[in-house]
Design an enzyme around this catalytic site. Structure first.
Site, PDB file in Angstrom:
ATOM      1  N   TYR A 147       0.853  -1.189   0.000  1.00  0.00           N
ATOM      2  CA  TYR A 147       0.000   0.000   0.000  1.00  0.00           C
ATOM      3  C   TYR A 147       0.886   1.235   0.000  1.00  0.00           C
ATOM      4  O   TYR A 147       1.856   1.306   0.760  1.00  0.00           O
ATOM      5  CB  TYR A 147      -0.889  -0.003   1.247  1.00  0.00           C
ATOM      6  CG  TYR A 147      -1.804   1.204   1.369  1.00  0.00           C
ATOM      7  CD1 TYR A 147      -2.870   1.387   0.485  1.00  0.00           C
ATOM      8  CD2 TYR A 147      -1.607   2.156   2.373  1.00  0.00           C
ATOM      9  CE1 TYR A 147      -3.706   2.489   0.601  1.00  0.00           C
ATOM     10  CE2 TYR A 147      -2.453   3.257   2.498  1.00  0.00           C
ATOM     11  CZ  TYR A 147      -3.495   3.420   1.613  1.00  0.00           C
ATOM     12  OH  TYR A 147      -4.331   4.512   1.729  1.00  0.00           O
ATOM     13  N   ASP A 242       9.237   2.806  -0.091  1.00  0.00           N
ATOM     14  CA  ASP A 242       8.198   3.470   0.683  1.00  0.00           C
ATOM     15  C   ASP A 242       8.402   3.065   2.142  1.00  0.00           C
ATOM     16  O   ASP A 242       7.975   1.999   2.568  1.00  0.00           O
ATOM     17  CB  ASP A 242       6.816   3.040   0.171  1.00  0.00           C
ATOM     18  CG  ASP A 242       5.683   3.672   0.972  1.00  0.00           C
ATOM     19  OD1 ASP A 242       5.956   4.286   2.024  1.00  0.00           O
ATOM     20  OD2 ASP A 242       4.524   3.530   0.551  1.00  0.00           O
ATOM     21  N   LYS A 270       4.209   9.029   8.682  1.00  0.00           N
ATOM     22  CA  LYS A 270       3.877   8.480  10.000  1.00  0.00           C
ATOM     23  C   LYS A 270       4.811   8.980  11.121  1.00  0.00           C
ATOM     24  O   LYS A 270       4.608  10.081  11.613  1.00  0.00           O
ATOM     25  CB  LYS A 270       3.779   6.958   9.927  1.00  0.00           C
ATOM     26  CG  LYS A 270       2.652   6.577   8.942  1.00  0.00           C
ATOM     27  CD  LYS A 270       2.077   5.204   9.044  1.00  0.00           C
ATOM     28  CE  LYS A 270       0.779   5.124   8.267  1.00  0.00           C
ATOM     29  NZ  LYS A 270       0.779   4.354   7.054  1.00  0.00           N
TER      30      LYS A 270
HETATM   31  C1  LIG Z   1       0.186   4.808   5.676  1.00  0.00           C
HETATM   32  C2  LIG Z   1       0.962   4.534   4.458  1.00  0.00           C
HETATM   33  C3  LIG Z   1       0.963   5.383   3.352  1.00  0.00           C
HETATM   34  C4  LIG Z   1       0.022   6.546   3.239  1.00  0.00           C
HETATM   35  O1  LIG Z   1       0.240   7.515   4.189  1.00  0.00           O
HETATM   36  P1  LIG Z   1      -0.961   8.527   4.539  1.00  0.00           P
HETATM   37  O2  LIG Z   1      -0.340   9.483   5.486  1.00  0.00           O
HETATM   38  O3  LIG Z   1      -2.055   7.678   5.128  1.00  0.00           O
HETATM   39  O4  LIG Z   1      -1.383   9.164   3.277  1.00  0.00           O
HETATM   40  C5  LIG Z   1       1.837   5.126   2.318  1.00  0.00           C
HETATM   41  N1  LIG Z   1       2.672   4.073   2.361  1.00  0.00           N
HETATM   42  C6  LIG Z   1       2.686   3.230   3.399  1.00  0.00           C
HETATM   43  C7  LIG Z   1       3.663   2.096   3.403  1.00  0.00           C
HETATM   44  C8  LIG Z   1       1.823   3.408   4.466  1.00  0.00           C
HETATM   45  O5  LIG Z   1       1.814   2.526   5.468  1.00  0.00           O
END
Ligand SMILES: *Cc1c(COP(=O)(O)O)cnc(C)c1O
Length: 431
Positions: A147, A242, A270
């Site tokens: 994701y 990511d 995060k």
């Molecule tokens: C949470 C998450 C996102 C998206 O971040 P948001 O602040 O919710 O837009 C992207 N990549 C990963 C791996 C995530 O866990």
């Protein structure tokens, strides 16, 4: 204390559904996959959260990862208050943005320049535009079950809420966009090589969570990341990590430090916001210099680098570095893992448990989970019963089989013991 009474939460939810789509501002908060109404949280302190009905829980969601220091940490609150008094936003430069960028570039050798945004979604979307702008190529490879936020290009076989609700893709994403996203299998380098071979010189970037966290926790196999690094180098493809979850989580320097692999571009989020909305993307100077106003790739934000968000984030990262919290966090998380495994042994259960540092998932399957396909062998009905029993026993975990549990520095040994006991009672309740 738990009174198992969710009356006020239910009333709030009824109200919310009248004015907010599905009653929530992010789908997984709706608790749909676990068959109950969502909780409304009144406050948090350390490892604990308290709902509006007065129930207390040990929290392993930690705002889905950001709160590595637990709730309402006094150091963060102090810094936030200090900055709030100076004004909340200027849309002009402030020193704390430089300090934040200096800190991140010191800790992540692969990041020479970094730009702040407001969410993980913005970070991945911008990183992708940059990769396309730099290479002049259109296609990307992502992995099944990873994701990367809700940008159009990533909403294909994605993890998190899409996986939880069984949504393969999203209406509103044009066919054209979807065609440019190629899907490979995590931990399967051959699946990547095949795509690269059949799309010669068309692939701008490969993006992945170096440790999957949005199909539940799935670590990379030995050499998978290295093989990806070698392949992308040989084929002139930009490798994007990511690390929105793993950055500052599995090590100060994220998964790239843990496994010793330097990506070309890194996305953060995060934890770097310390509980406020922050994302970032950064990498080698030659890529990052393509961004406006230095280069032609456009990217901007009214509230990007917001001083309050920077203050909370900077303070968090400074504490993580100064206190070197990782060995203690590893120890506690290991205790939790061992406790859960011991419980399963006692109950003759053989579910799969994956953990990397302070991120962990218990999958309700006896298959070893190493990719999307093995993750979805989990019995989600059993998970949802387990979720409810854990709640009854005072433990708040993510309301989905396909999410991670996070241990924070605020969880103490008593919390861990209590959680292991609750896990035993909850698992026993399933038999
Ligand atoms: C949470 C998450 C996102 C998206 O971040 P948001 O602040 O919710 O837009 C992207 N990549 C990963 C791996 C995530 O866990």
């Amino acid at each position: 204390m738990l009174n198992s009474n969710f009356e006020k939460s239910s009333t709030y939810f009824t109200r919310a559904r009248k004015v907010i789509p599905g009653g929530v501002n992010s789908p997984v908060r709706a608790f749909r996959s676990v068959g109950m109404n969502p909780l409304y949280i009144q406050r948090g302190k350390g490892s604990r959260i308290f709902d509006v009905d007065g129930n207390e829980y040990i929290d392993y969601v930690c705002s889905w990862g950001p709160l590595i220091l637990g709730h309402a940490d006094p150091r963060i609150l102090k810094r936030l208050t200090e900055y709030a008094h100076l004004g909340t936003s200027f849309g002009a430069n402030t020193e704390i943005e430089i300090k934040m960028a200096e800190l991140i570039t010191q800790i992540y050798p692969s990041i020479e320049l970094v730009r702040m945004v407001n969410s993980g979604t913005e970070a991945t979307m911008s990183a992708l535009r940059l990769a396309r702008g730099y290479t002049g190529k259109s296609k990307i490879i992502k992995f099944e079950g990873c994701y990367h936020g809700h940008g159009d290009s990533f909403l294909i076989k994605a993890g998190s809420g899409l996986l939880t609700f069984g949504i393969p893709g999203s209406p509103g994403v044009t066919e054209h966009t979807a065609q440019d996203t190629l899907i490979a299998r995590f931990n399967d380098i051959e699946s990547v090589e095949k795509l690269v071979d059949s799309n010669k010189s068309e692939i701008a970037a490969i993006i992945l969570e170096p440790i999957m966290g949005n199909a539940g926790v799935i670590p990379p196999r030995r050499n998978f990341l290295k093989d990806l690094r070698d392949l992308t180098k040989a084929e002139n493809i930009i490798l994007i990590f990511d690390e929105v979850i793993t950055g500052f989580r599995v090590a100060l320097g994220g998964a790239q430090e843990l496994y010793g692999i330097d990506p070309d571009i890194t996305c953060l989020g995060k934890i770097i916001g310390g509980g406020l909305p922050v994302g970032a993307f950064g990498g080698k100077r030659k890529y990052m210099e393509q961004l406006a106003p230095e280069g032609p790739v456009y990217q901007a934000g009214t509230l990007s680098g917001n001083p309050l968000a920077m203050a909370a984030g900077y303070e968090t990262l400074s504490v993580l570095r100064k206190d070197n919290i990782y060995p203690a966090l590893e120890k506690k998380s290991k205790l939790l893992e061992e406790g859960f495994k011991e419980n399963m042994k006692k109950l003759h259960l053989n579910f799969s448990l994956n953990r990397v540092g302070s991120m962990m998932s218990l999958f309700f399957t006896d298959q070893k989970v190493h990719d999307f396909n093995t993750a979805v062998t989990s019995n989600t009905k059993l998970f949802s019963m387990y979720f409810q029993k854990m709640l009854e026993n005072g433990i708040y975990i993510a309301p989905s089989q396909f999410e991670a549990s996070f241990v924070s520095t605020a969880h103490d040994h008593k919390d861990i013991e209590k959680t292991i006991e609750a896990n035993y009672l909850s698992l026993r309740g399933l038999l």
